[in-house]
Design a protein around this motif. Structure first.
Motif, mmCIF file in Angstrom:
data_model
loop_
_atom_site.group_PDB
_atom_site.id
_atom_site.type_symbol
_atom_site.label_atom_id
_atom_site.label_comp_id
_atom_site.label_asym_id
_atom_site.label_seq_id
_atom_site.Cartn_x
_atom_site.Cartn_y
_atom_site.Cartn_z
ATOM 1 N N ASP A 122 0.814 -1.211 0.000
ATOM 2 C CA ASP A 122 0.000 0.000 0.000
ATOM 3 C C ASP A 122 0.850 1.263 0.000
ATOM 4 O OD1 ASP A 122 -2.317 -1.536 0.072
ATOM 5 O OD2 ASP A 122 -2.307 -1.607 2.260
ATOM 6 N N LEU A 123 1.941 1.243 0.692
ATOM 7 C CA LEU A 123 2.836 2.397 0.774
ATOM 8 C C LEU A 123 4.244 1.982 0.373
ATOM 9 C CD1 LEU A 123 1.719 3.802 4.244
ATOM 10 C CD2 LEU A 123 1.042 4.651 1.990
ATOM 11 N N LYS A 124 4.912 2.862 -0.344
ATOM 12 C CA LYS A 124 6.305 2.622 -0.738
ATOM 13 C C LYS A 124 7.087 3.888 -0.431
ATOM 14 C CE LYS A 124 4.371 0.048 -4.549
ATOM 15 N NZ LYS A 124 3.020 0.484 -4.314
ATOM 16 N N ALA A 125 8.248 3.740 0.146
ATOM 17 C CA ALA A 125 9.094 4.893 0.473
ATOM 18 C C ALA A 125 10.504 4.617 0.004
ATOM 19 C CB ALA A 125 9.087 5.149 1.978
ATOM 20 N N LYS A 126 11.128 5.631 -0.548
ATOM 21 C CA LYS A 126 12.518 5.501 -0.982
ATOM 22 C C LYS A 126 13.390 6.336 -0.050
ATOM 23 C CE LYS A 126 15.736 6.291 -4.721
ATOM 24 N NZ LYS A 126 15.980 6.772 -6.068
ATOM 25 N N PHE A 127 14.427 5.724 0.467
ATOM 26 C CA PHE A 127 15.395 6.414 1.306
ATOM 27 C C PHE A 127 16.683 6.518 0.511
ATOM 28 C CE2 PHE A 127 12.413 4.369 4.162
ATOM 29 C CZ PHE A 127 12.037 5.432 4.960
ATOM 30 N N ASP A 128 17.065 7.732 0.202
ATOM 31 C CA ASP A 128 18.217 7.965 -0.649
ATOM 32 C C ASP A 128 19.438 8.290 0.214
ATOM 33 O OD1 ASP A 128 19.514 8.100 -3.067
ATOM 34 O OD2 ASP A 128 18.133 9.553 -3.937
ATOM 35 N N PHE A 129 20.550 8.580 -0.453
ATOM 36 C CA PHE A 129 21.775 8.944 0.256
ATOM 37 C C PHE A 129 21.588 10.268 0.988
ATOM 38 C CE2 PHE A 129 23.456 6.486 -3.475
ATOM 39 C CZ PHE A 129 23.790 5.360 -2.738
ATOM 40 N N LEU A 130 22.424 10.473 1.993
ATOM 41 C CA LEU A 130 22.347 11.693 2.791
ATOM 42 C C LEU A 130 22.684 12.925 1.955
ATOM 43 C CD1 LEU A 130 24.182 10.378 5.971
ATOM 44 C CD2 LEU A 130 21.747 10.901 5.789
ATOM 45 N N LEU A 131 21.948 13.991 2.175
ATOM 46 C CA LEU A 131 22.261 15.281 1.575
ATOM 47 C C LEU A 131 23.435 15.894 2.331
ATOM 48 C CD1 LEU A 131 18.605 16.602 1.201
ATOM 49 C CD2 LEU A 131 20.069 15.637 -0.594
ATOM 50 N N PRO A 132 24.148 16.840 1.725
ATOM 51 C CA PRO A 132 25.336 17.401 2.388
ATOM 52 C C PRO A 132 25.085 17.918 3.808
ATOM 53 C CG PRO A 132 25.311 18.075 0.106
ATOM 54 C CD PRO A 132 24.008 17.360 0.358
ATOM 55 N N ASN A 133 23.978 18.621 4.036
ATOM 56 C CA ASN A 133 23.717 19.123 5.390
ATOM 57 C C ASN A 133 23.397 17.987 6.363
ATOM 58 O OD1 ASN A 133 21.208 18.741 4.073
ATOM 59 N ND2 ASN A 133 20.207 20.192 5.418
ATOM 60 N N GLN A 134 22.723 16.939 5.876
ATOM 61 C CA GLN A 134 22.439 15.777 6.719
ATOM 62 C C GLN A 134 23.734 15.033 7.047
ATOM 63 O OE1 GLN A 134 19.790 14.004 3.856
ATOM 64 N NE2 GLN A 134 17.994 14.405 5.144
ATOM 65 N N LEU A 135 24.597 14.917 6.058
ATOM 66 C CA LEU A 135 25.873 14.239 6.226
ATOM 67 C C LEU A 135 26.733 14.949 7.263
ATOM 68 C CD1 LEU A 135 27.848 12.039 5.296
ATOM 69 C CD2 LEU A 135 28.492 13.525 3.406
ATOM 70 N N TRP A 136 26.813 16.262 7.163
ATOM 71 C CA TRP A 136 27.608 17.045 8.110
ATOM 72 C C TRP A 136 27.036 16.922 9.524
ATOM 73 C CZ3 TRP A 136 32.167 18.563 9.065
ATOM 74 C CH2 TRP A 136 32.445 19.582 9.960
ATOM 75 N N SER A 194 36.895 23.065 9.115
ATOM 76 C CA SER A 194 37.854 22.700 8.067
ATOM 77 C C SER A 194 37.599 21.294 7.522
ATOM 78 C CB SER A 194 39.288 22.800 8.602
ATOM 79 O OG SER A 194 39.490 21.874 9.648
ATOM 80 N N PHE A 195 36.899 20.468 8.276
ATOM 81 C CA PHE A 195 36.587 19.108 7.813
ATOM 82 C C PHE A 195 35.354 19.078 6.910
ATOM 83 C CE2 PHE A 195 38.952 18.230 11.747
ATOM 84 C CZ PHE A 195 39.923 17.385 11.240
ATOM 85 N N LYS A 196 34.584 20.147 6.922
ATOM 86 C CA LYS A 196 33.308 20.147 6.205
ATOM 87 C C LYS A 196 33.479 19.918 4.706
ATOM 88 C CE LYS A 196 28.900 22.463 6.231
ATOM 89 N NZ LYS A 196 28.090 23.507 6.846
ATOM 90 N N SER A 197 34.517 20.475 4.101
ATOM 91 C CA SER A 197 34.686 20.287 2.655
ATOM 92 C C SER A 197 35.003 18.830 2.321
ATOM 93 C CB SER A 197 35.769 21.214 2.106
ATOM 94 O OG SER A 197 37.029 20.877 2.641
ATOM 95 N N GLN A 198 35.790 18.162 3.168
ATOM 96 C CA GLN A 198 36.074 16.743 2.932
ATOM 97 C C GLN A 198 34.803 15.911 3.065
ATOM 98 O OE1 GLN A 198 39.652 14.769 4.583
ATOM 99 N NE2 GLN A 198 39.949 16.728 5.636
ATOM 100 N N VAL A 199 34.043 16.200 4.099
ATOM 101 C CA VAL A 199 32.813 15.450 4.349
ATOM 102 C C VAL A 199 31.815 15.674 3.226
ATOM 103 C CG1 VAL A 199 30.832 15.234 5.922
ATOM 104 C CG2 VAL A 199 33.143 15.417 6.854
ATOM 105 N N SER A 200 31.730 16.900 2.719
ATOM 106 C CA SER A 200 30.732 17.205 1.681
ATOM 107 C C SER A 200 31.038 16.515 0.349
ATOM 108 C CB SER A 200 30.624 18.714 1.473
ATOM 109 O OG SER A 200 31.815 19.221 0.902
ATOM 110 N N ARG A 201 32.253 16.030 0.159
ATOM 111 C CA ARG A 201 32.603 15.322 -1.078
ATOM 112 C C ARG A 201 32.147 13.861 -1.072
ATOM 113 N NH1 ARG A 201 37.523 18.474 -0.653
ATOM 114 N NH2 ARG A 201 38.620 16.700 0.231
#
Length: 113
Positions: free
Chosen positions: A26-40, A58-65
């Protein structure tokens, strides 16, 4: 006999399911990869859980990649930390990247074959 309740199922291979079977959910949900703000945000939470403290910006740019991380990757790292302790924010980034590399471009059968 009719059984009352809720049935929840999940799969990483929805494309492998028969269309007739899909219609029965009856219900279907898709869970995708984390967005940059969610990842951080999850990176910060995980760093605090590991006792590493708040990471500097300073780690944020590495994480956002990192483009294919999921909450499950962080959970695996937290579990593994019981045996292989992470000592720095850079080690945490490296661990997340390793988890993500395991799934990059690889199609694998999951479940019973």
């Amino acid at each position: 006999e009719v059984v009352e309740g809720v049935f929840i199922a999940s799969t990483n291979l929805v494309s492998g399911l028969d269309q007739a079977a899909l219609r029965r959910f009856d219900l279907k949900a898709k869970f995708d990869f984390l967005l940059p703000n969610q990842l951080w945000s999850l990176f910060n939470e995980t760093a605090l859980s590991l006792g590493l403290g708040v990471p500097s910006g300073s780690f944020k740019s590495q994480v956002s990649r990192i483009n294919n991380a999921t909450p499950g990757d962080f959970y695996a790292i937290l579990r593994r930390n019981r045996f292989c302790v992470l000592d720095s924010h850079q080690e945490l980034i490296d661990a997340v990247m390793k988890e993500c590399q395991l799934k990059e471009g690889q199609m694998m059968n999951i479940g019973f074959v």
